[in-house]
Design a protein around this motif. Structure first.
Motif, PDB file in Angstrom:
ATOM      1  N   LEU A  30      15.261 -11.746   5.114  1.00 27.47           N
ATOM      2  CA  LEU A  30      15.856 -12.663   4.137  1.00 27.47           C
ATOM      3  C   LEU A  30      16.357 -13.936   4.810  1.00 27.47           C
ATOM      4  CD1 LEU A  30      17.840 -10.349   1.701  1.00 27.47           C
ATOM      5  CD2 LEU A  30      15.924 -11.835   1.144  1.00 27.47           C
ATOM      6  N   LEU A  31      16.938 -13.785   5.986  1.00 34.55           N
ATOM      7  CA  LEU A  31      17.403 -14.965   6.722  1.00 34.55           C
ATOM      8  C   LEU A  31      16.240 -15.865   7.115  1.00 34.55           C
ATOM      9  CD1 LEU A  31      20.194 -13.486   9.007  1.00 34.55           C
ATOM     10  CD2 LEU A  31      20.469 -15.025   7.061  1.00 34.55           C
ATOM     11  N   CYS A  32      15.079 -15.274   7.306  1.00 31.77           N
ATOM     12  CA  CYS A  32      13.871 -16.055   7.625  1.00 31.77           C
ATOM     13  C   CYS A  32      13.205 -16.601   6.365  1.00 31.77           C
ATOM     14  CB  CYS A  32      12.879 -15.186   8.395  1.00 31.77           C
ATOM     15  SG  CYS A  32      13.481 -14.693  10.008  1.00 31.77           S
ATOM     16  N   ARG A  33      13.832 -16.384   5.210  1.00 30.33           N
ATOM     17  CA  ARG A  33      13.330 -16.857   3.919  1.00 30.33           C
ATOM     18  C   ARG A  33      11.940 -16.321   3.589  1.00 30.33           C
ATOM     19  NH1 ARG A  33      16.825 -20.457   1.742  1.00 30.33           N
ATOM     20  NH2 ARG A  33      18.177 -21.576   3.158  1.00 30.33           N
ATOM     21  N   ALA A  34      11.752 -15.045   3.870  1.00 34.09           N
ATOM     22  CA  ALA A  34      10.477 -14.392   3.558  1.00 34.09           C
ATOM     23  C   ALA A  34      10.416 -14.079   2.066  1.00 34.09           C
ATOM     24  CB  ALA A  34      10.348 -13.108   4.369  1.00 34.09           C
ATOM     25  N   PRO A  35       9.216 -13.928   1.517  1.00 35.71           N
ATOM     26  CA  PRO A  35       9.080 -13.530   0.114  1.00 35.71           C
ATOM     27  C   PRO A  35       9.643 -12.121  -0.109  1.00 35.71           C
ATOM     28  CG  PRO A  35       6.989 -14.334   0.982  1.00 35.71           C
ATOM     29  CD  PRO A  35       7.928 -14.245   2.127  1.00 35.71           C
ATOM     30  N   PHE A  36      10.012 -11.851  -1.358  1.00 37.40           N
ATOM     31  CA  PHE A  36      10.693 -10.591  -1.671  1.00 37.40           C
ATOM     32  C   PHE A  36       9.855  -9.374  -1.299  1.00 37.40           C
ATOM     33  CE2 PHE A  36      11.753  -7.182  -4.685  1.00 37.40           C
ATOM     34  CZ  PHE A  36      13.052  -6.958  -4.279  1.00 37.40           C
ATOM     35  N   LEU A  37       8.564  -9.398  -1.581  1.00 37.75           N
ATOM     36  CA  LEU A  37       7.722  -8.246  -1.256  1.00 37.75           C
ATOM     37  C   LEU A  37       7.668  -8.002   0.251  1.00 37.75           C
ATOM     38  CD1 LEU A  37       4.776  -8.560  -3.788  1.00 37.75           C
ATOM     39  CD2 LEU A  37       6.654  -6.932  -3.792  1.00 37.75           C
ATOM     40  N   LEU A  38       7.694  -9.048   1.041  1.00 37.78           N
ATOM     41  CA  LEU A  38       7.721  -8.890   2.491  1.00 37.78           C
ATOM     42  C   LEU A  38       9.058  -8.310   2.952  1.00 37.78           C
ATOM     43  CD1 LEU A  38       6.150  -9.307   5.093  1.00 37.78           C
ATOM     44  CD2 LEU A  38       7.111 -11.595   5.218  1.00 37.78           C
ATOM     45  N   VAL A  39      10.131  -8.687   2.298  1.00 37.66           N
ATOM     46  CA  VAL A  39      11.449  -8.130   2.611  1.00 37.66           C
ATOM     47  C   VAL A  39      11.446  -6.627   2.355  1.00 37.66           C
ATOM     48  CG1 VAL A  39      13.885  -8.120   1.945  1.00 37.66           C
ATOM     49  CG2 VAL A  39      12.670 -10.287   2.168  1.00 37.66           C
ATOM     50  N   VAL A  40      10.936  -6.225   1.203  1.00 34.73           N
ATOM     51  CA  VAL A  40      10.888  -4.799   0.867  1.00 34.73           C
ATOM     52  C   VAL A  40       9.970  -4.056   1.833  1.00 34.73           C
ATOM     53  CG1 VAL A  40      10.193  -3.150  -0.914  1.00 34.73           C
ATOM     54  CG2 VAL A  40      11.460  -5.202  -1.549  1.00 34.73           C
ATOM     55  N   ALA A  41       8.822  -4.636   2.135  1.00 32.15           N
ATOM     56  CA  ALA A  41       7.886  -3.990   3.054  1.00 32.15           C
ATOM     57  C   ALA A  41       8.502  -3.814   4.442  1.00 32.15           C
ATOM     58  CB  ALA A  41       6.597  -4.799   3.143  1.00 32.15           C
ATOM     59  N   ALA A  42       9.203  -4.822   4.925  1.00 24.88           N
ATOM     60  CA  ALA A  42       9.848  -4.721   6.236  1.00 24.88           C
ATOM     61  C   ALA A  42      10.896  -3.612   6.237  1.00 24.88           C
ATOM     62  CB  ALA A  42      10.479  -6.054   6.614  1.00 24.88           C
ATOM     63  N   ALA A  43      11.680  -3.539   5.178  1.00 28.41           N
ATOM     64  CA  ALA A  43      12.705  -2.496   5.096  1.00 28.41           C
ATOM     65  C   ALA A  43      12.072  -1.107   5.071  1.00 28.41           C
ATOM     66  CB  ALA A  43      13.570  -2.708   3.857  1.00 28.41           C
ATOM     67  N   VAL A  44      10.999  -0.960   4.309  1.00 27.34           N
ATOM     68  CA  VAL A  44      10.325   0.342   4.214  1.00 27.34           C
ATOM     69  C   VAL A  44       9.724   0.734   5.557  1.00 27.34           C
ATOM     70  CG1 VAL A  44       8.337   1.503   3.191  1.00 27.34           C
ATOM     71  CG2 VAL A  44       9.905   0.226   1.748  1.00 27.34           C
ATOM     72  N   LEU A  45       9.032  -0.204   6.187  1.00 27.59           N
ATOM     73  CA  LEU A  45       8.371   0.101   7.452  1.00 27.59           C
ATOM     74  C   LEU A  45       9.374   0.436   8.566  1.00 27.59           C
ATOM     75  CD1 LEU A  45       5.489  -2.526   7.423  1.00 27.59           C
ATOM     76  CD2 LEU A  45       5.317  -0.054   7.122  1.00 27.59           C
ATOM     77  N   VAL A  46      10.452  -0.330   8.640  1.00 31.38           N
ATOM     78  CA  VAL A  46      11.441  -0.064   9.679  1.00 31.38           C
ATOM     79  C   VAL A  46      12.150   1.271   9.424  1.00 31.38           C
ATOM     80  CG1 VAL A  46      13.655  -0.836  10.642  1.00 31.38           C
ATOM     81  CG2 VAL A  46      11.785  -2.463  10.306  1.00 31.38           C
ATOM     82  N   THR A  47      12.487   1.549   8.183  1.00 28.60           N
ATOM     83  CA  THR A  47      13.138   2.823   7.860  1.00 28.60           C
ATOM     84  C   THR A  47      12.212   3.990   8.194  1.00 28.60           C
ATOM     85  OG1 THR A  47      14.392   1.773   6.090  1.00 28.60           O
ATOM     86  CG2 THR A  47      14.241   4.161   6.036  1.00 28.60           C
ATOM     87  N   ALA A  48      10.944   3.883   7.801  1.00 26.33           N
ATOM     88  CA  ALA A  48       9.990   4.953   8.093  1.00 26.33           C
ATOM     89  C   ALA A  48       9.787   5.109   9.602  1.00 26.33           C
ATOM     90  CB  ALA A  48       8.666   4.665   7.410  1.00 26.33           C
ATOM     91  N   GLY A  49       9.719   3.980  10.317  1.00 27.46           N
ATOM     92  CA  GLY A  49       9.550   4.055  11.771  1.00 27.46           C
ATOM     93  C   GLY A  49      10.714   4.716  12.466  1.00 27.46           C
ATOM     94  N   VAL A  50      11.935   4.364  12.041  1.00 22.06           N
ATOM     95  CA  VAL A  50      13.125   4.979  12.661  1.00 22.06           C
ATOM     96  C   VAL A  50      13.170   6.470  12.335  1.00 22.06           C
ATOM     97  CG1 VAL A  50      15.643   5.025  12.624  1.00 22.06           C
ATOM     98  CG2 VAL A  50      14.434   2.844  12.734  1.00 22.06           C
ATOM     99  N   ARG A  51      12.821   6.842  11.122  1.00 24.37           N
ATOM    100  CA  ARG A  51      12.795   8.271  10.766  1.00 24.37           C
ATOM    101  C   ARG A  51      11.723   9.012  11.537  1.00 24.37           C
ATOM    102  NH1 ARG A  51      14.012   8.197   4.262  1.00 24.37           N
ATOM    103  NH2 ARG A  51      16.209   7.706   4.508  1.00 24.37           N
ATOM    104  N   ALA A  52      10.564   8.379  11.749  1.00 25.48           N
ATOM    105  CA  ALA A  52       9.485   9.027  12.500  1.00 25.48           C
ATOM    106  C   ALA A  52       9.872   9.215  13.966  1.00 25.48           C
ATOM    107  CB  ALA A  52       8.201   8.206  12.401  1.00 25.48           C
ATOM    108  N   LEU A  53      10.551   8.226  14.538  1.00 23.98           N
ATOM    109  CA  LEU A  53      10.959   8.326  15.931  1.00 23.98           C
ATOM    110  C   LEU A  53      12.135   9.279  16.111  1.00 23.98           C
ATOM    111  CD1 LEU A  53      10.726   4.595  17.046  1.00 23.98           C
ATOM    112  CD2 LEU A  53       9.167   6.463  17.623  1.00 23.98           C
ATOM    113  N   GLY A  54      13.007   9.307  15.112  1.00 24.54           N
ATOM    114  CA  GLY A  54      14.201  10.138  15.207  1.00 24.54           C
ATOM    115  C   GLY A  54      13.964  11.600  14.876  1.00 24.54           C
ATOM    116  N   GLY A  55      12.895  11.880  14.210  1.00 22.34           N
ATOM    117  CA  GLY A  55      12.562  13.275  13.894  1.00 22.34           C
ATOM    118  C   GLY A  55      13.042  13.683  12.622  1.00 22.34           C
TER     119      GLY A  55
END
Length: 102
Positions: A77-102
């Motif tokens: 959001l600070l980088c002024r990305a479009p809303f769908l990119l904001v949601v996609a980034a949040a989903v991908l990072v959350t999924a990645g942290v969950r995958a790495l964390g077990g």
């Protein structure tokens, strides 16, 4: 039977709140302070709901993958990305942290 009483009381309360909103004089609603508060209140409520859903689990504070997802959304959001990119980034990072964390 107690559930139906609660439903009826809630319905009556919602109706009375809506009626109270209709009974407010137009002069009150035209004040600049009231208009500014009306514009900011939904944003504040949404932020509070997001914080509660992100950092709370029952009665305790929880720091897990959701926090990383919200942080990623904040950065995009600070980088002024479009809303769908904001949601996609949040989903991908959350999924990645969950995958790495077990």
């Amino acid at each position: 039977m107690n559930i139906w009483i609660a439903v009826a009381v809630t319905a009556a309360g919602c109706y009375l709140v809506k009626l109270a909103g209709l009974l407010v004089p137009a002069g009150v609603l035209e004040r600049p302070l009231v208009q500014r508060l009306a514009a900011l209140l939904p944003v504040a409520l949404l932020a509070a709901l997001t914080a509660q859903q992100t950092f709370a689990a029952g009665q305790s504070l929880t720091l897990d993958a959701r926090v990383a997802g919200v942080a990623a959304a904040g950065v995009t959001l600070l980088c002024r990305a479009p809303f769908l990119l904001v949601v996609a980034a949040a989903v991908l990072v959350t999924a990645g942290v969950r995958a790495l964390g077990g």
